[in-house]
Motif scaffolding. Structure first.
Motif, mmCIF file in Angstrom:
data_model
loop_
_atom_site.group_PDB
_atom_site.id
_atom_site.type_symbol
_atom_site.label_atom_id
_atom_site.label_comp_id
_atom_site.label_asym_id
_atom_site.label_seq_id
_atom_site.Cartn_x
_atom_site.Cartn_y
_atom_site.Cartn_z
ATOM 1 N N HIS A 70 0.828 -1.217 0.000
ATOM 2 C CA HIS A 70 0.000 0.000 0.000
ATOM 3 C C HIS A 70 0.853 1.254 0.000
ATOM 4 O O HIS A 70 0.468 2.271 -0.582
ATOM 5 C CB HIS A 70 -0.979 -0.040 1.181
ATOM 6 N N SER A 71 2.035 1.154 0.622
ATOM 7 C CA SER A 71 2.983 2.261 0.520
ATOM 8 C C SER A 71 3.379 2.427 -0.954
ATOM 9 O O SER A 71 3.443 3.546 -1.483
ATOM 10 C CB SER A 71 4.219 1.961 1.383
ATOM 11 N N ALA A 72 3.607 1.287 -1.624
ATOM 12 C CA ALA A 72 3.960 1.319 -3.052
ATOM 13 C C ALA A 72 2.823 1.923 -3.874
ATOM 14 O O ALA A 72 3.059 2.779 -4.750
ATOM 15 C CB ALA A 72 4.266 -0.103 -3.534
ATOM 16 N N LEU A 73 1.600 1.514 -3.600
ATOM 17 C CA LEU A 73 0.449 2.050 -4.351
ATOM 18 C C LEU A 73 0.317 3.552 -4.113
ATOM 19 O O LEU A 73 0.079 4.328 -5.048
ATOM 20 C CB LEU A 73 -0.847 1.338 -3.931
ATOM 21 N N HIS A 74 0.467 3.946 -2.843
ATOM 22 C CA HIS A 74 0.379 5.372 -2.497
ATOM 23 C C HIS A 74 1.392 6.163 -3.339
ATOM 24 O O HIS A 74 1.079 7.226 -3.885
ATOM 25 C CB HIS A 74 0.666 5.527 -1.000
ATOM 26 N N GLN A 75 2.616 5.624 -3.462
ATOM 27 C CA GLN A 75 3.662 6.335 -4.203
ATOM 28 C C GLN A 75 3.381 6.359 -5.708
ATOM 29 O O GLN A 75 3.633 7.356 -6.374
ATOM 30 C CB GLN A 75 5.022 5.689 -3.914
ATOM 31 N N CYS A 76 2.840 5.246 -6.239
ATOM 32 C CA CYS A 76 2.533 5.212 -7.684
ATOM 33 C C CYS A 76 1.329 6.099 -8.015
ATOM 34 O O CYS A 76 1.189 6.560 -9.154
ATOM 35 C CB CYS A 76 2.251 3.779 -8.131
ATOM 36 N N LEU A 77 0.459 6.315 -7.033
ATOM 37 C CA LEU A 77 -0.755 7.107 -7.282
ATOM 38 C C LEU A 77 -0.559 8.592 -7.023
ATOM 39 O O LEU A 77 -1.335 9.420 -7.515
ATOM 40 C CB LEU A 77 -1.894 6.629 -6.354
ATOM 41 N N VAL A 90 -6.809 6.344 -13.486
ATOM 42 C CA VAL A 90 -6.432 5.059 -12.877
ATOM 43 C C VAL A 90 -7.442 3.981 -13.275
ATOM 44 O O VAL A 90 -8.639 4.106 -13.015
ATOM 45 C CB VAL A 90 -6.380 5.173 -11.336
ATOM 46 N N ALA A 91 -6.931 2.911 -13.915
ATOM 47 C CA ALA A 91 -7.827 1.812 -14.303
ATOM 48 C C ALA A 91 -7.962 0.780 -13.194
ATOM 49 O O ALA A 91 -9.023 0.188 -13.016
ATOM 50 C CB ALA A 91 -7.300 1.140 -15.572
ATOM 51 N N GLY A 92 -6.888 0.539 -12.453
ATOM 52 C CA GLY A 92 -6.966 -0.470 -11.409
ATOM 53 C C GLY A 92 -5.675 -0.587 -10.617
ATOM 54 O O GLY A 92 -4.654 0.007 -10.976
ATOM 55 N N LEU A 93 -5.751 -1.342 -9.533
ATOM 56 C CA LEU A 93 -4.601 -1.566 -8.655
ATOM 57 C C LEU A 93 -4.223 -3.041 -8.696
ATOM 58 O O LEU A 93 -5.108 -3.904 -8.809
ATOM 59 C CB LEU A 93 -4.952 -1.181 -7.207
ATOM 60 N N VAL A 94 -2.940 -3.318 -8.588
ATOM 61 C CA VAL A 94 -2.475 -4.715 -8.561
ATOM 62 C C VAL A 94 -1.615 -4.902 -7.309
ATOM 63 O O VAL A 94 -0.574 -4.257 -7.153
ATOM 64 C CB VAL A 94 -1.638 -5.058 -9.809
ATOM 65 N N ARG A 130 -2.429 0.272 -12.664
ATOM 66 C CA ARG A 130 -2.745 0.263 -14.097
ATOM 67 C C ARG A 130 -3.452 1.574 -14.441
ATOM 68 O O ARG A 130 -4.367 1.985 -13.716
ATOM 69 C CB ARG A 130 -3.735 -0.869 -14.415
ATOM 70 N N PHE A 131 -3.041 2.201 -15.551
ATOM 71 C CA PHE A 131 -3.688 3.439 -15.992
ATOM 72 C C PHE A 131 -4.520 3.169 -17.240
ATOM 73 O O PHE A 131 -4.343 2.141 -17.913
ATOM 74 C CB PHE A 131 -2.634 4.525 -16.230
ATOM 75 N N ASP A 137 -4.504 4.331 -20.130
ATOM 76 C CA ASP A 137 -3.845 4.321 -21.451
ATOM 77 C C ASP A 137 -3.122 3.005 -21.720
ATOM 78 O O ASP A 137 -2.463 2.861 -22.747
ATOM 79 C CB ASP A 137 -2.864 5.501 -21.568
ATOM 80 N N GLY A 138 -3.214 2.045 -20.800
ATOM 81 C CA GLY A 138 -2.563 0.752 -21.008
ATOM 82 C C GLY A 138 -1.223 0.644 -20.294
ATOM 83 O O GLY A 138 -0.647 -0.443 -20.223
ATOM 84 N N ALA A 139 -0.718 1.746 -19.744
ATOM 85 C CA ALA A 139 0.558 1.703 -19.015
ATOM 86 C C ALA A 139 0.324 1.279 -17.566
ATOM 87 O O ALA A 139 -0.755 1.495 -17.012
ATOM 88 C CB ALA A 139 1.208 3.081 -19.045
ATOM 89 N N SER A 140 1.348 0.668 -16.970
ATOM 90 C CA SER A 140 1.310 0.361 -15.534
ATOM 91 C C SER A 140 2.565 0.928 -14.886
ATOM 92 O O SER A 140 3.652 0.842 -15.463
ATOM 93 C CB SER A 140 1.288 -1.152 -15.292
ATOM 94 N N LEU A 141 2.414 1.488 -13.687
ATOM 95 C CA LEU A 141 3.572 1.921 -12.904
ATOM 96 C C LEU A 141 3.773 0.915 -11.785
ATOM 97 O O LEU A 141 2.820 0.559 -11.097
ATOM 98 C CB LEU A 141 3.338 3.299 -12.288
ATOM 99 N N ALA A 142 5.022 0.484 -11.595
ATOM 100 C CA ALA A 142 5.317 -0.483 -10.538
ATOM 101 C C ALA A 142 6.308 0.115 -9.548
ATOM 102 O O ALA A 142 7.051 1.043 -9.876
ATOM 103 C CB ALA A 142 5.908 -1.756 -11.148
ATOM 104 N N HIS A 143 6.308 -0.414 -8.338
ATOM 105 C CA HIS A 143 7.247 0.003 -7.295
ATOM 106 C C HIS A 143 8.133 -1.195 -6.994
ATOM 107 O O HIS A 143 7.633 -2.257 -6.633
ATOM 108 C CB HIS A 143 6.443 0.411 -6.062
ATOM 109 N N LEU A 144 9.474 -1.024 -7.162
ATOM 110 C CA LEU A 144 10.401 -2.139 -6.974
ATOM 111 C C LEU A 144 11.385 -1.856 -5.847
ATOM 112 O O LEU A 144 11.761 -0.700 -5.612
ATOM 113 C CB LEU A 144 11.215 -2.397 -8.254
#
Ligand SMILES: NC(=O)c1ccc[n+]([C@@H]2O[C@H](COP(=O)([O-])OP(=O)(O)OC[C@H]3O[C@@H](n4cnc5c(N)ncnc54)[C@H](OP(=O)(O)O)[C@@H]3O)[C@@H](O)[C@H]2O)c1
Length: 356
Positions: A125-132, A140-144, A223-224, A226-233
């Protein structure tokens, strides 16, 4: 100078958080709480005036007057502190996911009234917070949410019949307290995180997916449209999300090693096995039903995990117990803490009965 209260100070997250506070002169410990472990030595070592074993955290927090509450208590016992911080607009660094699962609707309302910061410490959720952060929510299309799959990934139900607590506690990628480690082995943890993500980020359940990523290097993706996804590694190390929350928005340096590509990096993904690990689907159903159902899911799971750790229940009995208890609970609206306390008590009673 920011005053930090750490609840669950003697646990896995609590101890790492204390280390981080001591590394940052702009942070100061003002209050500590444990469940039953004595705190005198810890409080003396860090010159903390307010320390409390168990009991209601509200008086402790009022006396400690923190700027940040790090809630690292395990289980439903963390609910009061979460609601107090949100209601009072005090920054909440939230590791205790169970409180947001059990009291999600009340927490969202208290957060809106209080207007403070809610910073997730759960790594996903920290990762999602940062990607959002800074994104238009309409894009935003969805969360993974990613899951390691735990120590029993790839096993069949037959192969899980006789697994022991020691085997369940041997997590392949994370070192954590016993309850969350068992939850990771059953995938209940990812179910709790699904509900947590719904309340933190306000997306409907059908737009939150779970995928297995066995090395735990990818913590989450957004997931956005436009088809792109941002990930936190990053390597699996809780000091990163704890430090992120405690030093927000500065993102202070940590001792954690950066990714080393010279060693190779395995980023495989696979879908979760919902038949072998039914708690993930049970959590999704409880979340979708809403009201007191998520609270009941959490309570029944807490009882079943404790019974498994005490050797009273086989591993597969954890999901069976939760399923049986949930089938019997009468869901109701979660209007106030009294409703939740009653739902928690009733689900515990049903789960204790189912777990024999
Ligand atoms: N560990 C991780 O890496 C990790 C990662 C993500 C999220 N989380 C979440 O963070 C929370 C803590 O996990 P953990 O792994 O740190 O657990 P843990 O090692 O078992 O520590 C739990 C802490 O909560 C305290 N506690 C237990 N019952 C309490 C009560 N009734 N009132 C006040 N304090 C109480 C314990 O005190 P005693 O020592 O006295 O028992 C201990 O300090 C959980 O919600 C977990 O899901 C943990």
């Amino acid at each position: 100078m920011k005053r930090v209260a750490i609840l669950g100070a003697t646990g896995s997250i609590g101890r790492q958080a204390i280390e981080i506070v001591t590394e940052h002169p702009e942070l100061e410990l003002c209050a500590l709480q444990s469940g039953s472990t004595p705190l005198e030595a810890l409080a003396a070592e860090h010159a903390v005036e307010h320390a409390q074993i168990g009991g209601d955290p509200v008086r402790l927090l009022e006396r400690g007057a923190p700027d940040i509450v790090l809630n690292a208590v395990v289980g439903f016992a963390g609910v009061r502190a979460t609601l107090w911080a949100l209601e009072h607009g005090v920054t909440l660094a939230l590791a205790n996911k169970e409180s947001l699962v059990a009291a999600g609707e009340l927490a969202v309302a208290a957060h809106e009234r209080g207007g403070g910061l809610l910073l997730p410490v759960d790594s996903e959720h920290s990762a999602l917070h940062q990607c959002l952060e800074g994104r238009d929510r309409a894009s935003v299309a969805g969360l993974v949410l990613t899951a390691s799959g735990g120590p029993f990934r790839g096993r069949t139900r037959d192969e899980l019949a006789d697994v022991t607590a020691a085997q369940a506690l041997a997590h392949p990628t994370w070192r954590m307290g016993p309850k969350i480690t068992v939850d990771s082995a059953t995938l209940a943890n990812k179910g709790l995180e699904l509900i947590e993500a719904h309340f933190l980020f306000g997306l409907p359940y059908e737009r939150i997916e779970v995928v297995l990523q066995p090395t735990s290097v990818v913590h989450a993706l957004v997931r956005f449209r436009d088809g792109a996804s941002l990930a936190h590694l990053g390597y699996p190390d809780m000091r990163v999300p704890i430090a992120f929350a405690l030093t927000y928005p500065e993102r202070a340096a940590t001792q954690v090693a950066p990714l080393d590509f010279s060693q190779g990096l395995v980023l495989e993904f696979e879908p979760p096995d919902l038949e072998t690990f039914p708690l993930l689907a049970l959590a999704r159903t409880a979340g979708e039903r809403g009201g007191t159902y998520p609270c009941a899911f959490n309570a029944a799971n807490e009882v079943a995990v404790a019974a498994f750790l005490e050797g009273r229940l086989p591993f597969l009995g954890i999901a069976a117990t939760v399923e049986e208890a949930l089938a019997e609970v009468a869901g109701a609206p979660a209007r106030d803490l009294a409703d939740l306390t009653e739902a928690d008590r009733e689900a515990r009673r049903l789960a204790e009965r189912a777990a024999v």
